[in-house]
Write a protein that holds these residues in place. Structure first.
Motif, PDB file in Angstrom:
ATOM      1  N   GLU A   1      74.955   9.482 -20.045  1.00 16.55           N
ATOM      2  CA  GLU A   1      73.695   9.658 -20.740  1.00 16.55           C
ATOM      3  C   GLU A   1      73.551   8.744 -21.946  1.00 16.55           C
ATOM      4  O   GLU A   1      72.460   8.272 -22.258  1.00 16.55           O
ATOM      5  CB  GLU A   1      73.554  11.123 -21.160  1.00 16.55           C
ATOM      6  CG  GLU A   1      72.124  11.583 -20.980  1.00 16.55           C
ATOM      7  CD  GLU A   1      71.930  13.025 -21.413  1.00 16.55           C
ATOM      8  OE1 GLU A   1      71.902  13.855 -20.528  1.00 16.55           O
ATOM      9  OE2 GLU A   1      71.838  13.277 -22.630  1.00 16.55           O
TER      10      GLU A   1
ATOM     11  N   HIS B   1      71.760   5.484 -21.226  1.00 19.12           N
ATOM     12  CA  HIS B   1      70.303   5.598 -21.057  1.00 19.12           C
ATOM     13  C   HIS B   1      69.625   5.902 -22.391  1.00 19.12           C
ATOM     14  O   HIS B   1      68.545   5.396 -22.674  1.00 19.12           O
ATOM     15  CB  HIS B   1      69.985   6.681 -20.025  1.00 19.12           C
ATOM     16  CG  HIS B   1      70.480   6.316 -18.651  1.00 19.12           C
ATOM     17  ND1 HIS B   1      69.676   5.716 -17.714  1.00 19.12           N
ATOM     18  CD2 HIS B   1      71.702   6.417 -18.079  1.00 19.12           C
ATOM     19  CE1 HIS B   1      70.380   5.487 -16.614  1.00 19.12           C
ATOM     20  NE2 HIS B   1      71.617   5.897 -16.812  1.00 19.12           N
ATOM     21  N   ARG B   2      70.302   6.712 -23.205  1.00 19.66           N
ATOM     22  CA  ARG B   2      69.711   7.060 -24.496  1.00 19.66           C
ATOM     23  C   ARG B   2      69.582   5.831 -25.385  1.00 19.66           C
ATOM     24  O   ARG B   2      68.543   5.579 -25.982  1.00 19.66           O
ATOM     25  CB  ARG B   2      70.557   8.144 -25.192  1.00 19.66           C
ATOM     26  CG  ARG B   2      69.773   8.925 -26.202  1.00 19.66           C
ATOM     27  CD  ARG B   2      70.498  10.113 -26.818  1.00 19.66           C
ATOM     28  NE  ARG B   2      71.928  10.098 -26.633  1.00 19.66           N
ATOM     29  CZ  ARG B   2      72.601  10.978 -25.874  1.00 19.66           C
ATOM     30  NH1 ARG B   2      71.972  11.936 -25.254  1.00 19.66           N
ATOM     31  NH2 ARG B   2      73.907  10.907 -25.764  1.00 19.66           N
TER      32      ARG B   2
ATOM     33  N   ASN C   1      66.837   3.513 -24.014  1.00 24.68           N
ATOM     34  CA  ASN C   1      65.496   4.041 -24.309  1.00 24.68           C
ATOM     35  C   ASN C   1      65.148   3.846 -25.783  1.00 24.68           C
ATOM     36  O   ASN C   1      64.034   3.464 -26.128  1.00 24.68           O
ATOM     37  CB  ASN C   1      65.439   5.540 -23.975  1.00 24.68           C
ATOM     38  CG  ASN C   1      65.407   5.802 -22.469  1.00 24.68           C
ATOM     39  OD1 ASN C   1      65.433   4.865 -21.671  1.00 24.68           O
ATOM     40  ND2 ASN C   1      65.356   7.065 -22.086  1.00 24.68           N
TER      41      ASN C   1
ATOM     42  N   THR D   1      58.637   1.247 -21.369  1.00 24.15           N
ATOM     43  CA  THR D   1      57.911   2.185 -20.515  1.00 24.15           C
ATOM     44  C   THR D   1      56.710   2.759 -21.267  1.00 24.15           C
ATOM     45  O   THR D   1      56.602   2.625 -22.496  1.00 24.15           O
ATOM     46  CB  THR D   1      58.818   3.357 -20.102  1.00 24.15           C
ATOM     47  OG1 THR D   1      59.216   4.049 -21.286  1.00 24.15           O
ATOM     48  CG2 THR D   1      60.051   2.870 -19.341  1.00 24.15           C
TER      49      THR D   1
ATOM     50  N   ASP E   1      56.215   5.867 -21.861  1.00 31.70           N
ATOM     51  CA  ASP E   1      56.732   6.862 -22.806  1.00 31.70           C
ATOM     52  C   ASP E   1      57.143   6.214 -24.122  1.00 31.70           C
ATOM     53  O   ASP E   1      56.908   6.767 -25.196  1.00 31.70           O
ATOM     54  CB  ASP E   1      57.959   7.581 -22.215  1.00 31.70           C
ATOM     55  CG  ASP E   1      57.563   8.602 -21.165  1.00 31.70           C
ATOM     56  OD1 ASP E   1      56.459   9.174 -21.293  1.00 31.70           O
ATOM     57  OD2 ASP E   1      58.349   8.816 -20.224  1.00 31.70           O
TER      58      ASP E   1
END
Ligand code: NAG
Ligand code: NAG
Ligand code: NAG
Ligand code: NAG
Length: 618
Positions: free
Chosen positions: A425, A428-429, A432, A559, A561
């Motif tokens: 994780e 990905h964190r 992002n 993205t 988001d």
């Protein structure tokens, strides 16, 4: 015909693949209890290379000198063409262009391919390479980011943050994710400079400044290699020597009309600065670009054919002694994503295929990219044009790379590990978070951003993304600018569309929107306060937007988001422009292709980037 020919025979071996880690199975080893020296992990690399080289036929040597793009067959199988290249042409360097949406299948594909190579006479391992596949954003011509890899802003976004430690961490994560599915050679980073803002491949560069690029290239390579180049490394192939930036009028040299590279400012040395940093950081390989230099001291032939560039400049002056891989398709024309491209034999169009191959070897290149023509090398040796010692020189380097990467001792990847890595994780964190931080705030009239004190629901007019992203945050989306409280436009930087499935992916030509598009946008800006996100690959000439929109955000791969988190202040933009934003096409035409920061009266300069004065919580 089953794509995986020896499927039945290899079924058991494949089922056992994940428990075979650390064991080098292969035909020779299994027929004789004592390993040949090259298979013996206790011997030194040079000794193993020598042993292998003296066992090899001319055909086996020639096969090493070619690298070609492949995709996977259905369900991660090895398709018939790829199988033939391995079995019959004895090729062991393959560039994976596919996009397998599942780590299990991707790892299994790699292991099937590796097994195919293990079944050849000497069992020389496959080196699987790839273009960058961790980056979002327009302007990338490689494979799309894989769903299970962390997704980062493009290289320009990393440049916008100007943080060498973050770049090192990013490359380290890209390395761990890539090698988990067997991708061991990176056909990146790109050390080119965006001194000519119209060039189509700026998205994969670190921007316009040689010093900034050099400061990020080095940690990028170190992150791919880890502390010591070895079994946990991904080898870096830095491109595109001697810097692909100064294309005449910005046209790209994949195409006949873009073959010329030009130095009207006599500024070639500036473009070498990031390459010097890459060499110092230990880049294993370097790829020369397609273009040919005009009006310089060098021969006017493509850089892969160019002895002055490869042997004298790269190896001699810069002292590079790694592998030189040519760009893909210098000898043979062929299909590129559904479009026929002639061979990129710029300046040597009149030579035969055999003569082109000889010239590439004479220039000092070690491997032919995008070609499956070992017969050319075989013929050059057999007819006495090229001595076998010259072939051995390159093959030795290519084999040594495989031993250093540990491919002989551990050819397979573990499916379980590929799944484990895809679920880390933290990767990905951080990716992002970096997408959000890399936003670069160009204007922010009356501190309208972030939208922390809007009445909810606000009525938005939007373009360029799906209404559901705003609606799920409790806002309304209306059909026209006139009905809206605010407009939010997600625009792509402008380019001139080209015909051809492959060529159309290159954003070339004008940096301005057409007059119709400018008028269309102006009506929106007049009707309602408008926030614009410009998704940059190349720079854009957009003074009208800067004047008429209430706020302009630049992004380099993010993205929806991420955009909305920045708009609503859940994250703040921290980027600074990695290049100047020119005022107009006319201003750009007056620039010298090879000179940085020479655009007159830019709308914003390199380094511009505002900050929020408040956050969501303040
Ligand atoms: C096989 O192993 C024996 C000793 O166990 C050795 O003498 C022989 O040279 C080996 N043969 C090959 C082909 O490596
Ligand atoms: C791929 O796998 C699926 C699911 O196991 C199977 O239904 C399908 O027939 C396979 N396709 C091919 C071409 O092997
Ligand atoms: C490239 O430059 C040469 C030499 O200046 C010129 O003759 C040729 O027309 C140019 N080619 C293209 C495609 O621009
Ligand atoms: C990263 O972003 C993606 C898409 O925006 C999201 O699906 C994923 O859950 C995020 N991961 C983490 C760890 O934040």
């Amino acid at each position: 015909m089953a794509p995986f020919k020896s499927g039945a025979r290899k079924g058991i071996a494949l089922a056992l693949v994940s428990s075979l880690i650390g064991t080098a199975l292969g035909s020779e080893a299994s027929t004789n209890g004592s390993l040949p020296a090259y298979r013996n992990p206790h011997l030194g690399v040079d000794e193993r290379v020598d042993d292998l080289l003296q066992r090899m036929t001319l055909e086996e040597k020639a096969g090493q000198m070619f690298q070609q793009y492949i995709t996977a067959g259905p369900n991660g199988t090895v398709d018939e063409t790829t199988g033939q290249w391995v079995d019959e042409l004895l090729m062991t360097h393959l560039a994976f262009l596919g996009n397998i949406p599942d780590p299990v299948e991707a790892a299994e594909f790699h292991n099937r391919l590796q097994q195919r190579a293990l079944d050849t006479r000497l069992g020389i391992r496959i080196t699987l390479s790839t273009d960058s596949r961790h980056h979002l954003g327009p302007g990338f011509i490689g494979p799309p980011a894989d769903g299970y890899f962390s997704r980062w802003p493009g290289f320009l976004g990393l440049a916008a943050l100007r943080d060498p430690e973050l770049v090192r961490k990013h490359a380290d994560i890209a390395r761990e994710e890539s090698i988990s599915i067997g991708l061991r050679l990176a056909l990146h980073p790109q050390a080119d400079l965006s001194t000519e803002p119209r060039w189509a491949r700026i998205a994969e560069s670190f921007g316009e400044s040689a010093e900034l690029s050099a400061s990020l290239i080095a940690p990028y390579i170190e992150g791919l290699h880890t502390e010591e180049f070895g079994p946990n490394s991904m080898a870096a192939c830095t491109k595109a020597f001697p810097g692909g930036g100064p294309l005449q009028n910005g046209w790209d040299s994949h195409f006949t009309y873009g073959m010329n590279q030009t130095y009207p400012g006599n500024n070639l040395d500036y473009h070498l600065i990031p390459f010097k940093a890459a060499i110092k950081a230990g880049t294993r390989q370097i790829l020369p670009y397609y273009s040919r230099p005009i009006n310089t001291e060098y021969e006017e032939v493509g850089f892969g054919f160019n002895k002055g560039i490869i042997t004298d400049l790269l190896k001699g002056e810069l002292g590079f002694d790694g592998i030189v891989l040519t760009d893909f398709g210098l000898i043979t024309g062929g299909d590129a994503a559904g479009q026929y491209l002639p061979a990129r034999a710029w300046g040597v169009e009149h030579l035969t295929d055999l003569e082109r191959a000889a010239k590439i070897l004479d220039a000092g290149c070690d491997q032919f990219g995008g070609e499956t023509r070992p017969e050319l090398v075989i013929q050059l040796v057999q007819d006495g044009t090229v001595p076998i010692e010259r072939i051995d020189y390159s093959v030795r380097k290519l084999l040594k790379e495989k031993f250093l990467l540990g491919l002989f001792d551990q050819p397979f990847v573990s499916v379980e590990n590929a799944v484990r890595v895809s679920k880390i994780e933290e990767f990905h964190r951080l990716a992002n978070k970096t997408q959000r931080r890399a936003y670069t705030l160009l204007t922010n009239r009356d501190d309208i951003l972030p939208l922390t004190n809007q009445a909810a629901p606000t009525k938005f007019y939007i373009e360029g993304f799906d209404a559901s992203f705003l609606e799920s945050r409790g806002h309304a989306v209306v059909a026209t600018a006139e009905e809206a409280d605010l407009a939010l436009l997600r625009l792509q930087s402008p380019f001139e569309p080209h015909e051809g499935t492959f060529e159309a992916t290159f954003h070339q030509g004008s940096l301005e929107f057409s007059s119709e598009e400018k008028a269309r946008q102006a009506a929106i800006y007049k009707a309602v306060p408008t926030i614009v996100e410009m998704q940059f690959d190349r720079p854009a000439a957009i003074p009208e937007i800067v004047e008429q929109a209430v706020a302009v955000l630049a992004s380099f791969g993010a993205t929806e988001d991420a955009l909305l988190d920045v708009v609503f202040g859940l994250a703040g933009p921290e980027g600074k422009l990695p290049y100047d934003l020119p005022r107009s096409d006319l201003a750009v035409e007056a620039n010298l292709e090879d000179v940085p920061f020479d655009t007159e009266d830019p709308v914003f300069k390199f380094g511009h980037g505002l900050r929020y004065t408040r956050t969501a919580s303040s």
